[in-house]
Design a protein around this motif. Sequence first.
Motif, PDB file in Angstrom:
ATOM      1  N   VAL A 150      -6.403 -25.888   7.140  1.00 30.68           N
ATOM      2  CA  VAL A 150      -7.302 -25.441   6.076  1.00 30.68           C
ATOM      3  C   VAL A 150      -8.643 -25.894   6.997  1.00 30.68           C
ATOM      4  CG1 VAL A 150      -8.359 -25.405   3.909  1.00 30.68           C
ATOM      5  CG2 VAL A 150      -5.763 -25.019   4.327  1.00 30.68           C
ATOM      6  N   CYS A 151      -8.841 -27.092   6.915  1.00 27.59           N
ATOM      7  CA  CYS A 151     -10.051 -27.572   7.240  1.00 27.59           C
ATOM      8  C   CYS A 151     -10.361 -26.975   8.695  1.00 27.59           C
ATOM      9  CB  CYS A 151      -9.937 -29.219   7.296  1.00 27.59           C
ATOM     10  SG  CYS A 151     -10.079 -29.991   5.708  1.00 27.59           S
ATOM     11  N   GLY A 152      -9.301 -26.984   9.394  1.00 26.97           N
ATOM     12  CA  GLY A 152      -9.425 -26.291  11.032  1.00 26.97           C
ATOM     13  C   GLY A 152      -9.736 -24.817  10.928  1.00 26.97           C
ATOM     14  N   MET A 153      -9.517 -24.062   9.995  1.00 22.68           N
ATOM     15  CA  MET A 153      -9.630 -22.735   9.887  1.00 22.68           C
ATOM     16  C   MET A 153     -11.146 -22.568   9.337  1.00 22.68           C
ATOM     17  SD  MET A 153      -7.475 -20.892  11.111  1.00 22.68           S
ATOM     18  CE  MET A 153      -6.251 -21.188  12.098  1.00 22.68           C
ATOM     19  N   VAL A 154     -11.792 -23.370   8.835  1.00 24.81           N
ATOM     20  CA  VAL A 154     -13.275 -23.344   8.400  1.00 24.81           C
ATOM     21  C   VAL A 154     -14.170 -23.098   9.675  1.00 24.81           C
ATOM     22  CG1 VAL A 154     -15.279 -24.459   7.227  1.00 24.81           C
ATOM     23  CG2 VAL A 154     -12.877 -24.350   6.038  1.00 24.81           C
ATOM     24  N   VAL A 155     -14.043 -23.983  10.870  1.00 20.30           N
ATOM     25  CA  VAL A 155     -14.528 -23.791  11.816  1.00 20.30           C
ATOM     26  C   VAL A 155     -14.761 -22.362  12.161  1.00 20.30           C
ATOM     27  CG1 VAL A 155     -14.701 -24.273  14.337  1.00 20.30           C
ATOM     28  CG2 VAL A 155     -14.321 -25.958  12.569  1.00 20.30           C
ATOM     29  N   PRO A 156     -13.517 -21.556  12.713  1.00 19.36           N
ATOM     30  CA  PRO A 156     -13.571 -20.164  13.190  1.00 19.36           C
ATOM     31  C   PRO A 156     -14.277 -19.349  12.039  1.00 19.36           C
ATOM     32  CG  PRO A 156     -11.125 -20.930  13.030  1.00 19.36           C
ATOM     33  CD  PRO A 156     -12.220 -21.892  12.367  1.00 19.36           C
ATOM     34  N   ALA A 157     -14.136 -19.629  10.909  1.00 19.13           N
ATOM     35  CA  ALA A 157     -14.837 -18.712   9.829  1.00 19.13           C
ATOM     36  C   ALA A 157     -16.360 -18.778   9.822  1.00 19.13           C
ATOM     37  CB  ALA A 157     -14.455 -19.068   8.283  1.00 19.13           C
TER      38      ALA A 157
END
Length: 120
Positions: free
Chosen positions: A68-75
């Motif tokens: 979840v934290c890693g998917m914040v970056v692409p967003a």
Amino acid sequence: MTDRVFPTRPVTHRRRRRRRLARDRYVLEQIRAAVATPLMIAVGVLSAGVITWRVTPVTTGQLLAGLVCGMVVPALVGARRAETPRRIHLARAALQEDIIPWSERLAAERAWMGHAPAPS
């Protein structure tokens, strides 16, 4: 027959593909970058998640929190990269709103003064 093209061969091969304008190519490249960059980051994050899940003894909660934290970056990257084409679109729209009424007003003034309408 004196035609230069053989009758069974289609003539469509002679048509040249129209190239897009430079500004349109730039906008499309910005849109592609706004999509491709976050997609590659997301693939990297998911790959790292799978590798971490397979190699290390990590709990499901920790793995899910990391993803979840890693998917914040692409967003965030996608939102930032999408800002440029949006600004270009807004600038074009504002420019067209300025130019069209101005040209209509000029044509109305010319007609009022008795001049022939300008060729379009």
